[in-house]
Design a protein around this motif. Structure first.
Motif, PDB file in Angstrom:
ATOM      1  N   ILE A 122       0.852  -1.185   0.000  1.00 29.21           N
ATOM      2  CA  ILE A 122       0.000   0.000   0.000  1.00 29.21           C
ATOM      3  C   ILE A 122       0.889   1.237   0.000  1.00 29.21           C
ATOM      4  CG2 ILE A 122      -1.790   1.295   1.209  1.00 29.21           C
ATOM      5  CD1 ILE A 122      -2.722  -1.378   2.438  1.00 29.21           C
ATOM      6  N   LEU A 123       0.769   2.031  -1.080  1.00 29.06           N
ATOM      7  CA  LEU A 123       1.475   3.303  -1.216  1.00 29.06           C
ATOM      8  C   LEU A 123       0.453   4.405  -1.009  1.00 29.06           C
ATOM      9  CD1 LEU A 123       3.311   2.546  -4.602  1.00 29.06           C
ATOM     10  CD2 LEU A 123       4.044   1.917  -2.293  1.00 29.06           C
ATOM     11  N   THR A 124       0.847   5.481  -0.340  1.00 24.36           N
ATOM     12  CA  THR A 124      -0.119   6.545  -0.074  1.00 24.36           C
ATOM     13  C   THR A 124       0.464   7.926  -0.336  1.00 24.36           C
ATOM     14  OG1 THR A 124       0.474   6.705   2.274  1.00 24.36           O
ATOM     15  CG2 THR A 124      -1.319   5.185   1.703  1.00 24.36           C
ATOM     16  N   CYS A 125      -0.446   8.853  -0.629  1.00 21.20           N
ATOM     17  CA  CYS A 125      -0.115  10.259  -0.793  1.00 21.20           C
ATOM     18  C   CYS A 125      -1.316  11.055  -0.300  1.00 21.20           C
ATOM     19  CB  CYS A 125       0.162  10.578  -2.260  1.00 21.20           C
ATOM     20  SG  CYS A 125       0.527  12.318  -2.579  1.00 21.20           S
ATOM     21  N   GLY A 126      -1.071  11.981   0.621  1.00 13.88           N
ATOM     22  CA  GLY A 126      -2.155  12.787   1.157  1.00 13.88           C
ATOM     23  C   GLY A 126      -1.938  14.260   0.880  1.00 13.88           C
ATOM     24  N   LEU A 127      -3.025  14.962   0.649  1.00 11.74           N
ATOM     25  CA  LEU A 127      -2.963  16.404   0.437  1.00 11.74           C
ATOM     26  C   LEU A 127      -2.937  17.076   1.805  1.00 11.74           C
ATOM     27  CD1 LEU A 127      -2.937  18.798  -1.484  1.00 11.74           C
ATOM     28  CD2 LEU A 127      -5.432  18.746  -1.463  1.00 11.74           C
ATOM     29  N   GLY A 128      -1.797  17.629   2.145  1.00 14.79           N
ATOM     30  CA  GLY A 128      -1.617  18.252   3.451  1.00 14.79           C
ATOM     31  C   GLY A 128      -1.095  17.249   4.462  1.00 14.79           C
TER      32      GLY A 128
END
Length: 168
Positions: A122-128
């Motif tokens: 699981i790769l993730t990217c969050g805005l902020g």
């Protein structure tokens, strides 16, 4: 599987930048030999394309993305799990972008643990920072949480493709 948050908070410029970054991610993943599918998520699954070696179905779905609704990661994690386990591939990955939370965090973490137990990365990217930390709670990445800003949103989403290193 690429999971794009299309909740109501993604309206306006955010959804357009996110779609641009997702299309780049898909192209890079296909170039690396991956099959790619997309899930548009909010409090449910808004739409999906199963993994395919052609980027066309995923691009087509992304072109129709509209922001609405709340957040709940469990429905898209469940769908991604089912679709990825149906593939006979060496590297199963869910790349997730979101600008909010996971919904019920405990339930989402439990569902993510099922994927991880089946060797799905699981790769993730969050805005902020807040969103990045929330998503990092289900990530298998060991590096710092991938955090996007309004200015680098497309590039940050596309950068998840760097985590697509075949294993097995």
């Amino acid at each position: 599987m690429l999971a794009l948050d299309v909740s109501g908070s993604m309206q306006g410029d955010r959804i357009f930048k996110a779609v641009k970054g997702c299309k780049r991610f898909i192209d890079e993943a296909v170039d690396a030999g991956y099959q790619v599918g997309v899930i548009l998520w909010h409090h449910g699954v808004e739409g999906d394309t199963p993994p395919d070696s052609s980027p066309k179905p995923a691009h087509s779905l992304l072109s129709r993305a509209v922001a609405s609704g709340g957040n709940d990661a469990v429905p898209f994690l469940t769908l991604a799990h089912r679709q990825l386990m149906a593939l006979d591939v060496g590297d199963r990955v869910v790349a997730i972008f979101g600008d909010g939370d996971l919904g019920n965090r405990h339930t989402a973490e439990s569902k993510a643990a099922e994927l991880i137990n089946d060797n799905i990365r699981i790769l993730t990217c969050g805005l902020g920072e807040g969103s990045a930390q929330e998503l990092a709670s289900i990530s298998t990445e060991t590096a710092a949480a991938r955090t996007a800003t309004s200015e680098n949103l497309a590039d940050s989403i596309a950068s998840m493709a760097q985590g697509l290193i075949r294993k097995g």
